[in-house]
Enzyme design. Structure first.
Site, PDB file in Angstrom:
ATOM      1  N   LYS A  20     -67.344  55.738   6.674  1.00 44.65           N
ATOM      2  CA  LYS A  20     -68.584  54.970   6.694  1.00 44.65           C
ATOM      3  C   LYS A  20     -69.778  55.914   6.693  1.00 44.65           C
ATOM      4  CE  LYS A  20     -68.464  54.334  11.736  1.00 44.65           C
ATOM      5  NZ  LYS A  20     -68.433  53.331  12.815  1.00 44.65           N
ATOM      6  N   CYS A  85     -70.427  51.399 -10.668  1.00 41.46           N
ATOM      7  CA  CYS A  85     -69.216  51.579  -9.866  1.00 41.46           C
ATOM      8  C   CYS A  85     -68.080  52.241 -10.628  1.00 41.46           C
ATOM      9  CB  CYS A  85     -68.754  50.234  -9.317  1.00 41.46           C
ATOM     10  SG  CYS A  85     -69.939  49.479  -8.176  1.00 41.46           S
TER      11      CYS A  85
END
Length: 454
Positions: A20, A85
């Protein structure tokens, strides 16, 4: 005269842990770690690399050079790419094409990302978004449907949730199927040390989790992530010259597709989520590889949101149109079924650092083809498929298999000095020095190499 491209082989792969966004490591440290690991896996130094392509979405200018100058300053061409992406896979395509065209015998593909916490957002507020047309048409269709509960949440999530909603309206799939896909991917990630999340909610718990859009809950969504991944691609001559037959995995099929007129003309939320790009690209890749979907054993699929995995089953030809939810119910997307889809945990659980995602898929699938994937290993892998999607749009399909000349030899674990499939370690200065080019400058921020292992 018909041009016959040279064959291209992955000879080295490396990845950081996907984590994260916490700002503890910058993009250069992530890129150095991934590159050093890939070169170590290949058993070569940066001197052998003749070109490089570096992918990232949230970065400025020549970030690729900043990373790779730490490993060597050899004057090779370094290209920086951004394809939403599908950026990591686009970098991989560039490296493969450099080898296939004969421009290089050895080429590096690197992808990395350092992302801000929370939902995706653009730093650009003074220009239209590349996916503005897609999003506006989703809003138009949703408005026409006049749902009792208005949609909410981030735009990307709304686009893919709308695609899943249409599949349900047409064919009878439900939110429960999305939850089962999500639970399956999270279950897979428990055994993946590189994964951002390693917990395994049941599909019932997925349904009860915090809502992100009207239908999507948090475990159905890929998180923002920091991470890096790399692959070294080489020609057959290079493989045999350097005696790397025990490392080489052939790229037997590869295709890139962008949107067709189906995107806007069909007035379909499934098409707005990139389904036709996947259909186009996979048809070309299957043809190149001389196989069909039933010849594939393992797939790393772009499950940015759980419903996208559902609709992509059909786009990849794993089942007939309208029957993806039956594939889920039959368990044909996990160990013991017809295919193992996202053994890594997929984007939902493994993480989604945009520039690294596609190359992360190549990292996992290369280990699968070699039989070195540890606890994630799928039995008897002959063909492995990567599907990497970027709205706006681009879809990249790559198919990998062992070449005829492949032979057993040193493993990734033996080259790294530890079991890379079961353990994540950061690189050391000694490891960097072993793969560094003979041409490098001590002036390149000495602390940078040290940061790569912190």
């Amino acid at each position: 005269m018909v041009y016959t491209p040279k064959k291209a082989y992955v000879i080295g792969v490396g990845s950081t842990k996907f984590d994260k966004p916490r700002g503890e490591r910058d993009y250069d440290a992530l890129g150095i770690e991934a590159t050093v690991k890939a070169l170590t896996d290949a058993g070569i130094t940066y001197d052998a690399v003749e070109s490089a392509t570096v992918g990232y979405v949230y970065g400025d200018s020549t970030c690729g050079q900043r990373v790779l100058y730490t490993i060597g300053m050899t004057g090779i061409p370094i290209l920086n790419v951004n394809n939403n992406c599908s950026t990591g896979s686009s970098a991989f395509v560039s490296a493969v094409q450099a080898v296939q065209s004969g421009q290089a015998d050895c080429s590096l593909a690197l992808g990395f990302e350092r992302m801000a916490p929370g939902s995706l957002s653009s730093p650009w507020t003074d220009r239209p978004s590349p996916i503005q047309g897609t999003y506006m048409q989703v809003l138009q269709i949703e408005d026409e449907k006049a749902y009792a509960t208005p949609e909410k949440g981030p735009s990307a999530g709304r686009i893919f949730a709308a695609a899943g909603k249409e599949h349900g309206e047409r064919y009878g799939s439900t939110q429960e199927h999305w939850a089962k896909i999500s639970a399956k991917n999270h279950q897979h990630s428990v055994k993946n040390p590189y994964s951002q999340f390693r917990f395994a909610p049941t599909w019932q718990e997925v349904l009860k989790a915090r809502p992100i859009t009207r239908e999507l809950t948090l475990p159905m969504c890929s998180p923002t992530s920091d991470g890096g991944a790399a692959a070294v691609v080489a020609s057959e001559d290079f493989v045999k010259k350097h005696n790397l037959q025990d490392r080489a995995v052939e790229v037997v099929g590869q295709a890139v597709a962008t949107d067709s007129v189906h995107l806007y003309e069909d007035h379909s939320r499934i098409e707005l989520a990139g389904a036709d790009m996947a259909r186009q690209a996979v048809a070309k890749a299957y043809k190149q590889a001389g196989i069909g979907p039933n010849d594939v054993q393992v797939i790393e699929l772009h499950d940015c949101f759980a419903p996208n995995e559902l609709i992509t089953y059909e786009a990849l030809g794993l089942c007939k149109t309208g029957e993806a939810h039956k594939l889920v119910d039959a368990g044909d997307n996990t160990y013991g079924g017809k295919w193992v889809v996202n053994p890594s945990g997929g984007l939902e659980s493994k993480g989604h650092p945009l520039g690294a995602t596609g190359l992360g898929m190549i990292f996992y699938l290369t280990l699968q083809v070699r039989g070195e994937a540890g606890d994630l290993q799928v039995p008897n892998v002959r063909n492995a498929l990567a599907h990497n999607l970027g709205l706006g749009g681009s879809c990249v399909i790559s198919i990998l298999r062992k070449p005829a000349f492949y032979r057993a030899g040193t493993t990734s674990a033996q080259r790294a000095g530890y079991d890379v499939a079961r353990e994540v370690r950061r690189v050391t200065q000694t490891e960097l020095n072993k793969v560094r080019a003979s041409k490098f400058s001590d002036y390149v921020e000495p602390a940078l190499a040290e940061r790569a292992r912190l």
